[in-house]
Scaffold this motif. Sequence first.
Motif, PDB file in Angstrom:
ATOM      1  N   LYS A  78       0.834  -1.202   0.000  1.00  0.00           N
ATOM      2  CA  LYS A  78       0.000   0.000   0.000  1.00  0.00           C
ATOM      3  C   LYS A  78       0.867   1.250   0.000  1.00  0.00           C
ATOM      4  O   LYS A  78       0.553   2.239  -0.656  1.00  0.00           O
ATOM      5  N   MET A  81       2.173   1.758  -3.507  1.00  0.00           N
ATOM      6  CA  MET A  81       1.105   2.243  -4.383  1.00  0.00           C
ATOM      7  C   MET A  81       0.831   3.718  -4.142  1.00  0.00           C
ATOM      8  O   MET A  81       0.643   4.487  -5.082  1.00  0.00           O
ATOM      9  N   GLU A  82       0.803   4.132  -2.872  1.00  0.00           N
ATOM     10  CA  GLU A  82       0.553   5.539  -2.571  1.00  0.00           C
ATOM     11  C   GLU A  82       1.687   6.418  -3.087  1.00  0.00           C
ATOM     12  O   GLU A  82       1.452   7.522  -3.566  1.00  0.00           O
ATOM     13  N   ASP A  83       2.923   5.940  -2.996  1.00  0.00           N
ATOM     14  CA  ASP A  83       4.055   6.704  -3.490  1.00  0.00           C
ATOM     15  C   ASP A  83       4.026   6.844  -5.004  1.00  0.00           C
ATOM     16  O   ASP A  83       4.418   7.870  -5.547  1.00  0.00           O
ATOM     17  N   SER A  84       3.573   5.808  -5.693  1.00  0.00           N
ATOM     18  CA  SER A  84       3.573   5.856  -7.154  1.00  0.00           C
ATOM     19  C   SER A  84       2.472   6.760  -7.697  1.00  0.00           C
ATOM     20  O   SER A  84       2.581   7.251  -8.820  1.00  0.00           O
ATOM     21  N   PHE A  85       1.422   7.005  -6.921  1.00  0.00           N
ATOM     22  CA  PHE A  85       0.325   7.830  -7.389  1.00  0.00           C
ATOM     23  C   PHE A  85       0.433   9.291  -6.959  1.00  0.00           C
ATOM     24  O   PHE A  85      -0.463  10.076  -7.225  1.00  0.00           O
ATOM     25  N   GLU A  86       1.501   9.659  -6.279  1.00  0.00           N
ATOM     26  CA  GLU A  86       1.669  11.057  -5.891  1.00  0.00           C
ATOM     27  C   GLU A  86       1.910  11.902  -7.132  1.00  0.00           C
ATOM     28  O   GLU A  86       2.599  11.498  -8.065  1.00  0.00           O
ATOM     29  N   THR A  87       1.340  13.086  -7.131  1.00  0.00           N
ATOM     30  CA  THR A  87       1.518  13.963  -8.288  1.00  0.00           C
ATOM     31  C   THR A  87       2.877  14.642  -8.209  1.00  0.00           C
ATOM     32  O   THR A  87       3.281  15.107  -7.146  1.00  0.00           O
TER      33      THR A  87
END
Length: 102
Positions: A78, A81-87
């Motif tokens: 998780k 995943m959160e790191d990869s979706f950061e803008t």
Amino acid sequence: MNNQIIDTLKESFNGPLLQENPDANVSKSERIISLGTGAFILFNGITNIFSHPLISLGKIMIGGSLLQRGLTGYCPLKSAMEDSFETPAPLPLNSPQTYSVS
């Protein structure tokens, strides 16, 4: 009767089982679901170890991972995943070229 059972379960989970973790990225409800699901999958893998060894080893690994996720409150998947979706940060709009309109 049912409310008393639910209250007893809540109190048992709020004790040492679901301790607060500063690195936690999993909510309390996710932790409880992970604990229940992990225990079920782990138990299922252990009981079928002699009839289907490879499938059972996979179940034991998945069940253990879910138990670890539920106990610690941290999930590396998780987090990734959160790191990869950061803008990403916006690019500066400094233009060294100048234009003149006549």
